[in-house]
Design an enzyme around this catalytic site. Structure first.
Site, PDB file in Angstrom:
ATOM      1  CG  ASP A  16      -1.750   1.198   1.376  1.00 46.79           C
ATOM      2  OD1 ASP A  16      -2.454   1.527   0.400  1.00 46.79           O
ATOM      3  OD2 ASP A  16      -1.714   1.848   2.436  1.00 46.79           O
ATOM      4  CG  ASP A  18      -1.428   7.612   0.549  1.00 40.81           C
ATOM      5  OD1 ASP A  18      -0.484   8.413   0.448  1.00 40.81           O
ATOM      6  OD2 ASP A  18      -2.266   7.429  -0.348  1.00 40.81           O
ATOM      7  CG  ASP A 172      -1.694   2.077   6.588  1.00 39.33           C
ATOM      8  OD1 ASP A 172      -2.167   3.111   7.073  1.00 39.33           O
ATOM      9  OD2 ASP A 172      -1.868   1.752   5.392  1.00 39.33           O
TER      10      ASP A 172
END
Length: 196
Positions: A16, A18, A172
């Site tokens: 991922d 961001d 995250d």
């Protein structure tokens, strides 16, 4: 801090962007607030983090429905993007993830799998000077069903020519972890800096 990885002989790393590669989530939240304030739309920080990984168009649609607003989706997304681009030079990388990118670069292929626009992902990686490390970018608009659906991760594995079971996902957000598991991929959760 060294980010521990699960055991396995992985043939590709899928990241991922961001909050995983780039510590950009606080910048994204500021950009959202600046854009949404123009329409007097509330977007509490806890909701922003709960919706991490959702495409920007979906977020505006959901806020419109939730608050009975009629914000022009494309305009709000464009304004949010403008604000984010202004804030981007202050972004930093997530050290534990950057370490793995440097250690494995050239040994196995990498992909970024993001709910953000290709423009935002490219700008973020370019700001850190690591755009050239990634073989594939799968961004909003490159798939029909966003995370937590496995489609974005499966698309990245297909483009890299690697079996989903041989991919390791760095994420995250809960939606991203769900998507990775649904794709049959191993995943490592990247703690957000704001969580200590």
């Amino acid at each position: 801090m060294m980010l521990p990885l699960p055991l396995g002989e992985f043939q590709a790393y899928l990241f991922d962007c961001d909050g995983t590669i780039v510590d950009s989530m606080p910048l994204h939240y500021t950009a959202w607030r600046q854009a949404l304030d123009e329409w007097k739309c509330a977007f509490p920080e806890d909701l922003f983090y709960a919706w991490a990984g959702r495409p920007t168009l979906d977020i505006v649609d959901a806020l419109n429905q939730q608050q009975g607003l009629n914000m022009p989706v494309d305009t709000v997304v464009a304004r949010r993007e403008e604000h984010y681009q202004r804030l981007l030079p202050t972004a930093a990388g997530i050290p534990g993830v950057l370490h793995h990118i440097e250690a494995a670069h050239g040994r196995i292929p990498f992909a970024v799998v993001s709910g953000s626009t290709r423009e935002a992902v490219t700008a973020s990686l370019d700001a850190l000077g690591i755009l050239d490390r990634f073989d594939v970018l799968v961004c909003a608009g490159d798939y029909t069903r966003p995370k937590p659906d496995p489609e974005p991760f499966l698309r990245a594995a297909e483009l890299l020519g690697v079996s989903p079971h041989a991919c390791l996902v760095f994420e995250d957000a809960d939606l991203g972890i769900e998507a990775a598991v649904a794709a049959g991929m191993a995943a490592v959760r990247v703690p957000q800096p704001r969580q200590g």
